[in-house]
Design an enzyme around this catalytic site. Sequence first.
Site, mmCIF file in Angstrom:
data_model
loop_
_atom_site.group_PDB
_atom_site.id
_atom_site.type_symbol
_atom_site.label_atom_id
_atom_site.label_comp_id
_atom_site.label_asym_id
_atom_site.label_seq_id
_atom_site.Cartn_x
_atom_site.Cartn_y
_atom_site.Cartn_z
ATOM 1 N N HIS A 416 0.808 -1.213 0.000
ATOM 2 C CA HIS A 416 0.000 0.000 0.000
ATOM 3 C C HIS A 416 0.848 1.273 0.000
ATOM 4 C CE1 HIS A 416 -3.638 2.081 -0.039
ATOM 5 N NE2 HIS A 416 -4.252 1.601 1.029
ATOM 6 N N ASP A 420 -2.462 1.933 -4.632
ATOM 7 C CA ASP A 420 -3.735 2.224 -3.983
ATOM 8 C C ASP A 420 -4.768 1.199 -4.436
ATOM 9 O OD1 ASP A 420 -2.749 4.488 -2.678
ATOM 10 O OD2 ASP A 420 -3.064 5.722 -4.461
#
Length: 443
Positions: A416, A420
């Site tokens: 992450h 995204d």
Amino acid sequence: MPFNVTMPQMGESVAEGTVVRWIKKLGDRVERDEPLLEISTDKVDAEIPSPAAGILRKILVKENETVEVNTVIAEIEGEGAIDSHPAAAALNATASTEPTEIVEAAGSTLASEPVRQPQEAQKIRSSPLVRKMAQEHQIDLARIEGTGLGGRITKKDILDYLARPAGGASAQPESNTVPSSSAGESPSAAPSAAPAFPVPQHGISAQQAIEFTGATKVVPMTPMRRQIAEHMVMSKHTAPHVACVFEVEMTKVAGTIAGNAAEFERRNGIKLTYTPFLIRAAVEALKQFPIVNSSVEGGNIIYKRDVNIGVAVALETGLIVPVIKRADEKSFLGIARAVQDLAGRARAKRLSVEDVQEGTFTLSNHGITGSLIGTPVISQPQVAILAVGKIEKRPVVRDDAIAIRNMVYLTLSFDHRILDGAVADHFMSRIKSALENWDEPVL
């Protein structure tokens, strides 16, 4: 003079190795190029052949002990010294058709001389036992392709050869034993059922009964298991893991397999499985979303030009991820061949350090054991890994009606810091579309 056996350097960055298992025991006779021991490094496990013929006189490094490369780990007493041994006469007397008779003399245990074979058989890399089996079954070893280290013919190669149908095609390793291959295929769609898969061992087999002498039993991890543990902890510590799951219909792929399996195997000598389809779909998605084919170094994103696909392979001792280099430049058949080659060499412990390096994206098929959804740990320094669940027929709704389709859950674990959720979803949508609308010919 004794011949020193040293810990080999399995790649420029490898500084040490662990002795996993001594295949030969103290006092055993060993032929040149015959398997002597198994070692493990932080890059790869390997079966190491003997550099000389003779008697294994000293074992200087015990199993599960780690030493630096070039450390002397054993001594072999060569051919010139064997005749002076007090047991030489008895030893030579045992050179008959009995391959494993043992003679004890002067406090040592010596294996018998290898069975004498025709000269042409001696030129082929094989063990005395293999040559004995070939003689008993009247097999020309020149007709068998060895899967052992350096092309050595193993006992398994002989057994596989004997198991072939008379006059049939050459037996090939099942690429669906690779975790990201055809594991979990529906019997109606796959050309053959998946074979039993080895259960990874952490020191004691998961299926082995444990004998307790107290309230607990302590078993050291294998070297590979220790390395896996370290790498997994490092990955979770490095990257914030997030996962997304997509349900994908595999009906067109399954139909392609069912309609082309026989001809594909006849032409190419390998089975047509789900693996190359999954890799091809992933490659196309990686080309469209290069951010998934990157890595992180400090505050920089390193984009990779080459698409190198790692394929997780479960072994009896753990997990290893050989890499298909430049998968984006390979044809469908080229990918299928690469999967078979890497899977076979991984099981035979013939992978080189280069075979497990430079991966940019990984596939792992947990579905081989029936699992539907999994969230694998990212293989650092990559930023994502694709997990493939069991491919099976399920009822789904199509055009407001219930239909039976071949379905699979695909899970993307991603870093992450770089990816995204929206980018990961678009990437997975591209894979889903490629598989559900498959139109690439495989022949």
